[in-house]
Design an enzyme around this catalytic site. Structure first.
Site, PDB file in Angstrom:
ATOM      1  N   ASP A  13       0.793  -1.239   0.000  1.00 46.73           N
ATOM      2  CA  ASP A  13       0.000   0.000   0.000  1.00 46.73           C
ATOM      3  C   ASP A  13       0.829   1.296   0.000  1.00 46.73           C
ATOM      4  O   ASP A  13       0.559   2.214   0.794  1.00 46.73           O
ATOM      5  CB  ASP A  13      -0.987   0.003   1.189  1.00 46.73           C
ATOM      6  N   LYS A 111      -6.875  -5.161  -3.259  1.00 45.09           N
ATOM      7  CA  LYS A 111      -7.619  -5.718  -2.116  1.00 45.09           C
ATOM      8  C   LYS A 111      -8.595  -4.691  -1.571  1.00 45.09           C
ATOM      9  O   LYS A 111      -8.411  -3.478  -1.779  1.00 45.09           O
ATOM     10  CB  LYS A 111      -6.641  -6.155  -1.016  1.00 45.09           C
ATOM     11  N   CYS A 156      -2.132  -3.171   7.463  1.00 44.73           N
ATOM     12  CA  CYS A 156      -1.947  -4.044   6.297  1.00 44.73           C
ATOM     13  C   CYS A 156      -0.632  -4.810   6.328  1.00 44.73           C
ATOM     14  O   CYS A 156      -0.578  -5.963   5.894  1.00 44.73           O
ATOM     15  CB  CYS A 156      -2.136  -3.238   5.023  1.00 44.73           C
TER      16      CYS A 156
HETATM   17  C1  VGL Z   1      -4.867   0.273   5.751  1.00 45.96           C
HETATM   18  C2  VGL Z   1      -6.486   1.084   7.155  1.00 45.96           C
HETATM   19  C3  VGL Z   1      -7.443   0.947   6.178  1.00 45.96           C
HETATM   20  C4  VGL Z   1      -3.425  -0.074   5.534  1.00 45.96           C
HETATM   21  C5  VGL Z   1      -5.819   0.125   4.759  1.00 45.96           C
HETATM   22  O1  VGL Z   1      -2.964  -0.059   4.375  1.00 45.96           O
HETATM   23  O2  VGL Z   1      -2.719  -0.362   6.538  1.00 45.96           O
HETATM   24  N1  VGL Z   1      -5.210   0.743   6.943  1.00 45.96           N
HETATM   25  N2  VGL Z   1      -7.089   0.467   4.988  1.00 45.96           N
END
Ligand code: VGL
Ligand code: ZN
Length: 211
Positions: A13, A111, A156
């Site tokens: 991410d 995802k 994540c």
């Molecule tokens: C994430 C919160 C919501 C992350 C993704 O990438 O850690 N955290 N969605």
């Protein structure tokens, strides 16, 4: 022919919304971008994940009337933290950070596309109902050992590591190439302890770059 075991880098991410100016900016998140670029040439396979939500995703506080960011609610009998709207499909916020090197990326894993269930892990949704295809991809490519870095340490990155360990992959987390949210102070330390407890090896940039 037996394929030679390979090692993969999983960049979690590294997206605009988790970086400076993004809607769910992780403190100091941008700092990991040059580290991601530096790591890539050391791996035979490079995988990047993208949080990839529809705008009506149930994890967004704005889609849960009467609730605010940071609230924890039950959705379909599952605990869910509510976030600011982030990483909406096809928007700038969901794109990779502009300085992330992407020419070496072999596979992108999306995802969180199902509006009714969140997916912190790169492997499965939070209820382990559906796979993203990453586990099969790694197996097809003879990968038994992975190195994970990115955002955020306590969401994540952590859940990806826990699933990887369950899948019996030899899992390392490059901890100085991760940054966390620390919604509750101590969350990041707790995440590190949880990863270590299931056999994830905590390493640093210097341990990887010497190879
Ligand atoms: C994430 C919160 C919501 C992350 C993704 O990438 O850690 N955290 N969605
Ligand atoms: Zn998300």
């Amino acid at each position: 022919m037996v394929s030679k075991a390979k090692t993969a880098l999983i960049m979690v991410d590294v997206q605009n919304d988790f970086c400076l100016g993004g809607s769910l900016a992780v403190p100091d998140g941008d700092a990991i971008v040059p580290l991601a670029n530096q790591l890539q040439p050391h791996f035979s396979l490079v995988i990047a994940t993208q949080d990839w939500h529809p705008s009506d995703h149930m994890s967004f506080a704005i889609n849960q009337p009467g609730h605010a960011v940071g609230d924890v609610i039950m959705v379909d009998n599952v605990e869910q933290v509510l976030w600011p709207a982030h990483c909406i499909q096809q928007t700038k916020g969901a794109e990779f950070h502009p300085l992330l090197e992407t020419s070496r990326v072999d596979k992108i894993v999306y995802k969180g596309s199902d509006r009714m269930i969140d997916s912190y892990s790169a492997f499965f949704d939070n209820e382990h109902l559906r796979s993203t295809g990453l586990a099969d991809y790694l197996q097809e490519h003879g990968v038994e050992e992975i190195y994970i870095m990115g955002l955020a340490t306590d969401y994540c990155v952590k859940y990806s590591c826990l699933d990887a360990a369950k899948l019996k992959l030899k899992t390392h987390v490059i901890i100085d190439a991760c940054r966390g949210i620390d919604l509750k102070p101590g969350d990041m330390d707790k995440a590190i302890a949880e990863m270590r407890a299931v056999g994830v090896e905590i390493v640093e940039m210097k341990d990887v770059l010497i190879h």
